[in-house]
Design a protein around this motif. Structure first.
Motif, PDB file in Angstrom:
ATOM      1  N   GLY A 244       5.633   5.226  -8.597  1.00 25.90           N
ATOM      2  CA  GLY A 244       6.688   5.729  -9.481  1.00 25.90           C
ATOM      3  C   GLY A 244       6.771   7.237  -9.413  1.00 25.90           C
ATOM      4  N   GLU A 245       7.184   7.831 -10.495  1.00 27.25           N
ATOM      5  CA  GLU A 245       7.392   9.278 -10.534  1.00 27.25           C
ATOM      6  C   GLU A 245       6.099  10.047 -10.255  1.00 27.25           C
ATOM      7  N   GLN A 246       4.985   9.590 -10.845  1.00 25.34           N
ATOM      8  CA  GLN A 246       3.729  10.314 -10.665  1.00 25.34           C
ATOM      9  C   GLN A 246       3.269  10.272  -9.211  1.00 25.34           C
ATOM     10  N   GLU A 247       3.348   9.097  -8.600  1.00 26.50           N
ATOM     11  CA  GLU A 247       2.936   8.974  -7.200  1.00 26.50           C
ATOM     12  C   GLU A 247       3.861   9.787  -6.279  1.00 26.50           C
TER      13      GLU A 247
ATOM     14  N   MET B  26       0.830  -1.202   0.000  1.00 26.59           N
ATOM     15  CA  MET B  26       0.000   0.000   0.000  1.00 26.59           C
ATOM     16  C   MET B  26       0.867   1.255   0.000  1.00 26.59           C
ATOM     17  N   LEU B  27       0.424   2.248  -0.757  1.00 24.88           N
ATOM     18  CA  LEU B  27       1.021   3.573  -0.706  1.00 24.88           C
ATOM     19  C   LEU B  27       0.184   4.414   0.256  1.00 24.88           C
ATOM     20  N   TYR B  28       0.802   5.382   0.876  1.00 24.88           N
ATOM     21  CA  TYR B  28       0.077   6.255   1.791  1.00 24.88           C
ATOM     22  C   TYR B  28       0.378   7.689   1.386  1.00 24.88           C
ATOM     23  N   ILE B  29      -0.609   8.345   0.794  1.00 27.63           N
ATOM     24  CA  ILE B  29      -0.432   9.694   0.265  1.00 27.63           C
ATOM     25  C   ILE B  29      -1.578  10.572   0.747  1.00 27.63           C
ATOM     26  N   ASN B  30      -1.212  11.675   1.374  1.00 28.12           N
ATOM     27  CA  ASN B  30      -2.187  12.653   1.855  1.00 28.12           C
ATOM     28  C   ASN B  30      -3.220  12.026   2.796  1.00 28.12           C
ATOM     29  N   GLY B  31      -2.732  11.134   3.662  1.00 25.46           N
ATOM     30  CA  GLY B  31      -3.599  10.558   4.682  1.00 25.46           C
ATOM     31  C   GLY B  31      -4.479   9.429   4.219  1.00 25.46           C
TER      32      GLY B  31
ATOM     33  N   PRO C 203      -1.911  14.452  11.012  1.00 24.40           N
ATOM     34  CA  PRO C 203      -2.691  15.085   9.939  1.00 24.40           C
ATOM     35  C   PRO C 203      -2.284  14.636   8.536  1.00 24.40           C
ATOM     36  N   GLU C 204      -3.222  14.743   7.624  1.00 25.06           N
ATOM     37  CA  GLU C 204      -3.005  14.364   6.228  1.00 25.06           C
ATOM     38  C   GLU C 204      -1.793  15.092   5.648  1.00 25.06           C
ATOM     39  N   GLY C 205      -0.977  14.330   4.934  1.00 25.41           N
ATOM     40  CA  GLY C 205       0.147  14.915   4.217  1.00 25.41           C
ATOM     41  C   GLY C 205       1.415  15.080   5.027  1.00 25.41           C
ATOM     42  N   VAL C 206       1.333  14.934   6.346  1.00 30.01           N
ATOM     43  CA  VAL C 206       2.534  15.136   7.164  1.00 30.01           C
ATOM     44  C   VAL C 206       3.548  14.020   6.916  1.00 30.01           C
ATOM     45  N   VAL C 207       3.070  12.776   6.807  1.00 30.00           N
ATOM     46  CA  VAL C 207       3.927  11.650   6.466  1.00 30.00           C
ATOM     47  C   VAL C 207       3.303  10.911   5.293  1.00 30.00           C
ATOM     48  N   ASN C 208       4.113  10.648   4.271  1.00 29.83           N
ATOM     49  CA  ASN C 208       3.648   9.954   3.073  1.00 29.83           C
ATOM     50  C   ASN C 208       4.595   8.792   2.787  1.00 29.83           C
ATOM     51  N   LEU C 209       4.044   7.682   2.278  1.00 30.13           N
ATOM     52  CA  LEU C 209       4.822   6.461   2.091  1.00 30.13           C
ATOM     53  C   LEU C 209       4.764   6.013   0.635  1.00 30.13           C
TER      54      LEU C 209
END
Length: 475
Positions: A33-36, A1-6, A189-195
């Motif tokens: 990839g690059e887009q994510e 799983m990717l984790y983007i913006n919460g 909060p959303e966006g603070v940490v992204n994976l």
């Protein structure tokens, strides 16, 4: 799983996670990839203003909630670590404890980000300095300590008010998911940490090319670290690099041999020798080299190789077949150049070990400095013993190399401790201590072992910028 913006995100492409113990498929994670990566950077940029304006106490509370969640999940996360990278579960639990220490330490350090007042040269002026977060941080972490290296990077970043895009090692993505789950469940909060999981080259290029990402923190090989230095020039990124190591372990004639041998086991064979601070070269005074070698060999023979989930196992597998090939090559090279294999020396392929990446804990004696093992980082369970005659010779040989991360000396002589520890060209010196790494002390090296420090009060510095304020008063 990717984790983007919460939010947890899937993708069309997946990354397989394979067990080093038996070669079985453990699971898959979404591959970005690059887009994510660009989406994650945008999320971190959007979250930065609000996160940086939160009080130090608020950020402290978030980090401590993450720590408490990880503590409550220690058993299950330890099993994940051991399953996907192989270390014995006891070591996995110890690593989780260290990871929690980093979160709690930097939660406190975030409340101690001080400015200063400077005496002005004019009565009509007031001068001061404030500290502010550097901005969006790209964090790239290794597989050998898949949870502690993450928290050692994201904790100071978050405590300083930065936001993070995290790229963990492709060998150990499942542990990273557990860390981010804890952040999510703690209400970060959303966006603070992204994976992000996926190709290191694609994700790293997007991080390096982005002017939004102001700092990169990386743990890995010196070769890749040098590439990042070159790539950082175009956007003038700040870098923290924890790179390769080739630690000397010096045993002087007055050392407690029993304790030194026991401590060498801890330093050399923890995580099957797959640590950047583990012993690579053992220097033993010529007057004690034979009894020390025999004592050390006895202790090596008591180590138990196997599945890290099984009780009593002290040595797990290497991370992959390439790691096995490397240690096999170093042992063969040493044999051809005159070393004697006192214990071990080969890959284990019988029965239950056949599908795993297991290598016998190995002791080489009569090692010389023309052997690959004397200058190539090993990252495996091989201990070569070299003899020396004088203190000056030991120091010279220990310093003879491109790395300067960790070193170890064993002696009862207080004056020698001062002389040798000051002369060693290393960022860390363990004095009668095989395990010097703690959250409250600075971790890092000199020469080609890296730039900057992690841990300690110094560990938050690289996530902060100085801003000088000059006030002209109405008089």
């Amino acid at each position: 799983m990717l984790y983007i913006n919460g939010k947890w995100e899937s993708s069309e492409d997946n990354l397989d996670v394979v067990s080093p113990t038996n070669g079985q498929l453990l699971g898959t994670v979404a591959k970005g990839g690059e887009q994510e990566t660009k989406l994650a950077i945008d999320a971190a940029k959007k979250a930065l203003p609000a996160w940086s304006k939160r009080t130090a106490k608020e950020r402290y509370d978030y980090l401590n909630r993450v720590a408490e969640i990880l503590r409550s999940r220690t058993d299950e996360i330890a099993e994940v670590i051991t399953t996907e990278m192989g270390k014995p579960v006891k070591e996995s639990k110890a690593e989780i404890s260290l990871a929690i220490d980093y979160l709690e330490w930097f939660a406190e350090e975030g409340r101690r980000i001080y400015g200063e007042t400077i005496p002005a040269s004019s009565s009509s002026k007031r001068l001061s300095v404030i500290r502010q977060p550097i901005g969006v941080v790209g964090a790239i972490t290794p597989w050998n300590f898949p949870i502690a290296m993450i928290t050692r990077k994201i904790a100071p970043a978050m405590a300083a008010g930065c936001t993070v895009v995290l790229k963990p090692a492709s060998s150990t993505p499942l542990t990273a998911v557990e860390v981010i789950k804890a952040c999510h469940d703690a209400g970060v909060p959303e966006g603070v940490v992204n994976l992000l999981h996926g190709s290191a080259s694609n994700i790293t290029k997007a991080l390096m090319d982005s002017p939004v990402v102001r700092k990169i923190t990386f743990t890995g090989s010196t070769e890749v670290g040098k590439q990042l230095v070159r790539q950082s020039a175009d956007t003038m990124k700040k870098l923290s690099l924890e790179l390769g190591g080739h630690a000397p372990f010096i045993v002087f004639e007055d050392a407690d041999l029993e304790q030194a041998a026991e401590d060498l086991i801890a330093s050399k064979f923890r995580n099957a020798g797959q640590t950047c601070v583990c012993t690579n070269r053992v220097y033993v005074h010529e007057s004690i080299v034979k009894p020390f070698s025999e004592l050390f060999a006895e202790k090596i023979r008591k180590l138990v190789v196997g599945d890290g989930l099984e009780s009593g196992v002290t040595i797990g597998p290497l991370i992959d077949s390439n790691a096995v090939d490397k240690v096999e090559d170093q042992v063969q090279d040493a044999r051809e150049k005159g070393a004697e294999v006192l214990v071990g020396g080969k890959k284990i392929v019988e029965g239950e070990y056949a599908k795993g990446n297991f290598f016998e804990p190995t002791l080489l004696v009569n090692a010389t400095h023309d052997m690959k093992i004397s200058y190539e980082e090993t990252f495996g369970p091989i201990a070569p013993i070299f003899s020396f005659t004088t203190e000056e010779e030991a120091i010279d040989r220990a310093n003879n190399g491109e790395y300067g991360l960790a070193s170890y000396i064993f002696t009862k002589d207080a004056s020698r401790i001062v002389r040798v520890s000051e002369a060693l060209e290393y960022g860390i010196v363990g004095i009668n201590d095989p395990m010097p790494t703690v959250a409250q002390a600075p971790f890092g090296g000199v020469k080609e072992s890296g730039i900057g420090r992690e841990g300690g009060r110094q560990g938050i510095e690289d996530y902060l910028e100085y801003k000088y304020l000059s006030f002209q008063l109405d008089v």
